[in-house]
Scaffold this motif. Structure first.
Motif, PDB file in Angstrom:
ATOM      1  N   UNK A 315     -15.211  14.255   0.179  1.00  0.00           N
ATOM      2  CA  UNK A 315     -14.329  13.511   1.077  1.00  0.00           C
ATOM      3  C   UNK A 315     -12.898  13.752   0.615  1.00  0.00           C
ATOM      4  N   UNK A 316     -12.123  14.412   1.471  1.00  0.00           N
ATOM      5  CA  UNK A 316     -10.736  14.749   1.160  1.00  0.00           C
ATOM      6  C   UNK A 316      -9.857  14.035   2.177  1.00  0.00           C
ATOM      7  N   UNK A 317      -8.999  13.142   1.685  1.00  0.00           N
ATOM      8  CA  UNK A 317      -8.187  12.290   2.552  1.00  0.00           C
ATOM      9  C   UNK A 317      -6.719  12.587   2.274  1.00  0.00           C
ATOM     10  N   UNK A 318      -6.007  13.008   3.312  1.00  0.00           N
ATOM     11  CA  UNK A 318      -4.574  13.251   3.219  1.00  0.00           C
ATOM     12  C   UNK A 318      -3.808  12.223   4.041  1.00  0.00           C
ATOM     13  N   UNK A 319      -2.776  11.636   3.447  1.00  0.00           N
ATOM     14  CA  UNK A 319      -2.006  10.577   4.094  1.00  0.00           C
ATOM     15  C   UNK A 319      -0.541  10.952   4.082  1.00  0.00           C
ATOM     16  N   UNK A 320       0.113  10.742   5.229  1.00  0.00           N
ATOM     17  CA  UNK A 320       1.559  10.918   5.334  1.00  0.00           C
ATOM     18  C   UNK A 320       2.177   9.535   5.601  1.00  0.00           C
ATOM     19  N   UNK A 321       3.356   9.327   5.020  1.00  0.00           N
ATOM     20  CA  UNK A 321       4.009   8.020   5.098  1.00  0.00           C
ATOM     21  C   UNK A 321       3.023   6.923   4.679  1.00  0.00           C
ATOM     22  N   UNK A 322       2.448   7.121   3.491  1.00  0.00           N
ATOM     23  CA  UNK A 322       1.432   6.210   3.002  1.00  0.00           C
ATOM     24  C   UNK A 322       1.988   4.840   2.651  1.00  0.00           C
ATOM     25  N   UNK A 323       1.055   3.902   2.405  1.00  0.00           N
ATOM     26  CA  UNK A 323       1.429   2.538   2.056  1.00  0.00           C
ATOM     27  C   UNK A 323       2.133   2.529   0.697  1.00  0.00           C
ATOM     28  N   UNK A 324       2.968   1.517   0.440  1.00  0.00           N
ATOM     29  CA  UNK A 324       3.704   1.502  -0.834  1.00  0.00           C
ATOM     30  C   UNK A 324       2.801   1.468  -2.056  1.00  0.00           C
ATOM     31  N   UNK A 325       1.659   0.789  -1.951  1.00  0.00           N
ATOM     32  CA  UNK A 325       0.754   0.660  -3.100  1.00  0.00           C
ATOM     33  C   UNK A 325      -0.338   1.736  -2.995  1.00  0.00           C
ATOM     34  N   UNK A 326      -0.089   2.848  -3.631  1.00  0.00           N
ATOM     35  CA  UNK A 326      -1.072   3.948  -3.552  1.00  0.00           C
ATOM     36  C   UNK A 326      -2.377   3.588  -4.248  1.00  0.00           C
ATOM     37  N   UNK A 327      -2.321   2.842  -5.327  1.00  0.00           N
ATOM     38  CA  UNK A 327      -3.544   2.457  -6.032  1.00  0.00           C
ATOM     39  C   UNK A 327      -4.428   1.575  -5.166  1.00  0.00           C
ATOM     40  N   UNK A 344     -12.553  12.409  -7.794  1.00  0.00           N
ATOM     41  CA  UNK A 344     -12.383  13.575  -8.646  1.00  0.00           C
ATOM     42  C   UNK A 344     -10.924  13.791  -9.023  1.00  0.00           C
ATOM     43  N   UNK A 345     -10.040  13.567  -8.064  1.00  0.00           N
ATOM     44  CA  UNK A 345      -8.619  13.810  -8.337  1.00  0.00           C
ATOM     45  C   UNK A 345      -7.789  13.141  -7.251  1.00  0.00           C
ATOM     46  N   UNK A 346      -6.579  12.787  -7.646  1.00  0.00           N
ATOM     47  CA  UNK A 346      -5.615  12.204  -6.712  1.00  0.00           C
ATOM     48  C   UNK A 346      -4.229  12.718  -7.063  1.00  0.00           C
ATOM     49  N   UNK A 347      -3.488  13.160  -6.054  1.00  0.00           N
ATOM     50  CA  UNK A 347      -2.132  13.684  -6.250  1.00  0.00           C
ATOM     51  C   UNK A 347      -1.235  13.091  -5.169  1.00  0.00           C
ATOM     52  N   UNK A 348       0.054  13.071  -5.465  1.00  0.00           N
ATOM     53  CA  UNK A 348       1.000  12.489  -4.515  1.00  0.00           C
ATOM     54  C   UNK A 348       2.329  13.225  -4.617  1.00  0.00           C
ATOM     55  N   UNK A 349       3.053  13.153  -3.539  1.00  0.00           N
ATOM     56  CA  UNK A 349       4.415  13.689  -3.488  1.00  0.00           C
ATOM     57  C   UNK A 349       5.216  12.733  -2.623  1.00  0.00           C
ATOM     58  N   UNK A 350       5.918  11.776  -3.256  1.00  0.00           N
ATOM     59  CA  UNK A 350       6.586  10.730  -2.499  1.00  0.00           C
ATOM     60  C   UNK A 350       5.568   9.860  -1.807  1.00  0.00           C
ATOM     61  N   UNK A 351       5.605   9.833  -0.488  1.00  0.00           N
ATOM     62  CA  UNK A 351       4.646   9.048   0.294  1.00  0.00           C
ATOM     63  C   UNK A 351       3.542   9.939   0.866  1.00  0.00           C
ATOM     64  N   UNK A 352       3.423  11.152   0.356  1.00  0.00           N
ATOM     65  CA  UNK A 352       2.291  12.024   0.699  1.00  0.00           C
ATOM     66  C   UNK A 352       1.191  11.827  -0.351  1.00  0.00           C
ATOM     67  N   UNK A 353       0.005  11.427   0.110  1.00  0.00           N
ATOM     68  CA  UNK A 353      -1.118  11.178  -0.802  1.00  0.00           C
ATOM     69  C   UNK A 353      -2.265  12.138  -0.451  1.00  0.00           C
ATOM     70  N   UNK A 354      -2.865  12.677  -1.490  1.00  0.00           N
ATOM     71  CA  UNK A 354      -4.042  13.539  -1.308  1.00  0.00           C
ATOM     72  C   UNK A 354      -5.097  13.111  -2.323  1.00  0.00           C
ATOM     73  N   UNK A 355      -6.245  12.681  -1.828  1.00  0.00           N
ATOM     74  CA  UNK A 355      -7.311  12.137  -2.673  1.00  0.00           C
ATOM     75  C   UNK A 355      -8.595  12.899  -2.408  1.00  0.00           C
ATOM     76  N   UNK A 356      -9.305  13.262  -3.472  1.00  0.00           N
ATOM     77  CA  UNK A 356     -10.559  14.015  -3.374  1.00  0.00           C
ATOM     78  C   UNK A 356     -11.671  13.185  -4.013  1.00  0.00           C
ATOM     79  N   UNK A 357     -12.702  12.878  -3.225  1.00  0.00           N
ATOM     80  CA  UNK A 357     -13.905  12.200  -3.708  1.00  0.00           C
ATOM     81  C   UNK A 357     -15.071  13.180  -3.639  1.00  0.00           C
ATOM     82  N   UNK A 358     -15.968  13.048  -4.595  1.00  0.00           N
ATOM     83  CA  UNK A 358     -17.132  13.927  -4.676  1.00  0.00           C
ATOM     84  C   UNK A 358     -18.350  13.102  -5.046  1.00  0.00           C
TER      85      UNK A 358
END
Length: 626
Positions: A315-327, A344-358
């Motif tokens: 499950x790979x979820x990409x978010x733009x203009x994400x919520x302030x509380x990424x956790x 498995x991993x989570x990365x961010x760039x400002x309000x861009x969030x990318x989360x990988x579940x396995x």
């Protein structure tokens, strides 16, 4: 016995018992050869005519009584059908009609004959015996003491004769010899329970029986028996996991760098055991959250739709203009997916969030995860535009996931193309992971360095058509073919020209535009700007090999209405290939604290629902009574 009723025993002087004679009775009543019996029978008529009683003339037997087996046999037929039998015939003689040692056998089941009866007791002697004793001899025979109390018989020279024992008759036919001479206990130790659905049934091959290849070690399987008579189960000792011998563990060596090596962690054998068709399920989500602080109460429709029969492996979820509380957002994802999945991993760039579940049982086959980011708007202090990429190798297949947010505006197509070109040149991946096919890679395009690439996000490409015409087409199609709208889509036009997303594909679009909605409802923009509905949120894919990626689903999630964008979901089946163990492995690393927090929230939510159900039931009961 003669005609006058006198006893006349058969006597053969000088005949010593030897090999082929008749057991214990020889010590008292020696027998004549078969030839002598026949000759005596032929001369019986002549002897009566002369008035002489022949020396070896027995009384002619009367009609024999019916045997216990329901078949009458005359003495002459018995003598005529006698022939010596070898040892193999005696062992296979289930009716016990013969003996390799010519020993007499006592019939303990047949009734005793009346006095004066001269019927032959067939079951008391070996078939073919020429001796017919009278009543006195039979009584003596029946009253004989046990063999252990009898004296040892002697031959004519005074030497003790060798004891003659009747052969042991088998209860049934002897089984055919099997090539596997191991005992049932040893064979049961390596037997796999046929009830286990994790393993295939044994398949017949030229080299013998061999279990399904989805087991850990082929060398072990060659020595494993499939004994149908065994009742012990492998499951009682080793659960449902594949059996591993200590010798194989000693020989098992990671970091060998072999694709087909036996026991390789990322090799073909392990790949086939987990993915028999060598395809993995990938679930991709892209959503512009518009920076809302309040998250949806339930994400089941987004991640676990009811129209899917099975959950996917990634499950790979990409978010733009994400919520302030990424956790908090990641915790909601973990709570929704449950204990079967780990982040498995989570990365961010400002309000861009990318989360990988396995799936938690597949994380051992992943390499280390790497990520990189690119900013396309340098002046802005808040990084809202740009891209974040995550890459890893699963078995022998490299994956790249990119989520991005391009420049907004109806007419800014050129700026969006510049954003794309900057991302593919500046995204520095991979870092330490080896390229699976460096001959097909380009230093100027990051998407050429990986086997499977998925790029998704808010690309902000619009439909160059008046809003009234777009709404008219939407009413006519009613969720069917959207090609009349896509004919005016900016992204589709740029991809046809080859100026953007070279080598990428998109599944057929059969859903309504995902931008721009009024929050909380299904109405498109009703503000003064009256923006035209557009397909701004997209999921694209690219593969080095043709037909490696199959699209199972491509749709929007209309039940999530907390933003002016609708989430877009894409489900894929991706081809996998075996890999080498010489890459840096993930080693089961995941976010443990997030995993425990997600499980805790699931338990809390379940308990609250249970209490609400109990309280509602009790309140309804009180109302019913009143």
């Amino acid at each position: 016995m003669t005609e006058n009723g006198e006893d006349c025993t058969l006597n053969c002087p000088g005949e010593a018992p030897g090999k082929g004679d008749y057991g214990d009775a020889e010590s008292r009543t020696p027998k004549t050869p078969l030839a002598g019996v026949r000759s005596a029978k032929k001369n019986s008529d002549a002897g009566h005519a002369d008035g002489e009683i022949p020396l070896y003339l027995p009384h002619p037997p009367s009609l024999p009584k019916r045997s216990p087996f329901g078949k009458s046999v005359s003495a002459e037929e018995t003598v005529r059908t006698w022939r010596p039998r070898n040892s193999q015939e005696s062992l296979s003689d289930r009716a016990e009609t013969g003996s390799s040692t010519d020993s007499l056998r006592e019939d303990r089941t047949s009734p005793r004959n009346e006095q004066g009866s001269s019927a032959v007791r067939l079951s008391a002697f070996t078939v073919g015996s020429p001796v017919f004793e009278d009543e006195k001899s039979r009584v003596t025979e029946l009253r004989r003491p046990p063999r252990s109390q009898q004296s040892v018989p002697e031959d004519g020279r005074g030497r003790p004769a060798r004891a003659r024992l009747s052969p042991v008759q088998p209860a049934g036919p002897l089984p055919a010899l099997d090539k596997n001479f191991a005992s049932a206990t040893l064979r049961a130790a390596n037997r796999i329970d046929r009830d286990c659905l994790d393993y295939g049934m044994p398949a017949e091959e030229k080299g013998g029986e061999r279990l399904h290849r989805n087991l850990s070690d082929s060398r072990l399987l060659e020595n494993m028996g499939s004994d149908s008579a065994s009742v012990n189960s492998m499951r009682s000792v080793y659960s449902v996991l594949s059996p591993i011998r200590p010798q194989d563990v000693r020989n098992r060596s990671f970091l060998e760098g072999s694709v087909l090596g036996s026991g390789a962690l990322l090799g073909a054998e392990e790949l086939d055991r987990h993915f028999p068709d060598r395809r993995v399920g990938v679930y991709v989500v892209t959503w512009n959250m518009q920076g809302e602080k309040t998250l949806p109460a339930n994400l089941d429709d987004l991640l676990l739709p009811t129209d899917s029969e099975f959950a996917q492996d990634f499950y790979v979820v990409g978010v733009q203009e994400g919520c302030p509380d990424r956790r908090e957002w990641e915790t909601c994802l973990q709570e929704t997916l449950g204990p079967h999945y780990v982040m498995l991993y989570a990365a961010s760039h400002g309000v861009l969030y990318l989360t990988v579940f396995i799936r938690r049982d597949l994380m051992w086959f992943c390499s280390e995860v790497e990520h990189a980011t690119v900013t396309t708007r340098i002046i802005s202090q808040i990084k809202t535009k740009g891209a974040v990429g995550v890459t890893f190798t699963f078995f022998g297949t490299s994956f790249l996931f990119i989520t991005s947010h391009f420049t907004s505006g109806d007419g800014k197509v050129y700026e969006r193309v510049l954003d794309y070109n900057k991302i593919i040149e500046a995204l520095a991946l991979p870092k330490s992971l080896p390229d699976t096919n460096p001959y097909r890679s380009s230093p100027s395009d990051v998407t050429t360095r990986f086997d499977q690439v998925f790029w998704f996000g808010d690309f902000n490409f619009r439909i160059d058509k008046p809003r009234a015409d777009v709404e008219a087409v939407m009413k006519r199609t009613a969720g069917g073919d959207m090609s009349p709208l896509l004919a005016h889509d900016q992204l589709s036009e740029q991809m046809k020209d080859g100026s953007i997303f070279k080598g990428f594909q998109e599944a057929p679009v059969r859903f309504f535009p995902t931008y721009k909605f009024d929050i909380g409802c299904d109405d498109y923009d009703t503000t003064s700007k009256q923006r035209t509905p557009s397909y701004t949120d997209r999921v694209l894919f690219r593969s080095r090999q043709a037909n490696d990626i199959r699209v199972l689903k491509y749709d929007s999630c209309s039940s999530i209405k907390s933003s002016d964008h609708r989430p877009v979901v894409a489900v894929f089946q991706v081809k996998l290939r075996p890999g080498r163990d010489n890459i840096p492995l993930c080693g089961g690393l995941f976010d443990r604290s997030l995993y425990l927090e997600g499980i805790k929230r699931r338990m809390t939510t379940r308990e609250m629902k249970r209490r609400e159900a109990i309280s509602s039931q009790s309140s309804s009961t009180i109302c019913a009574i009143s």
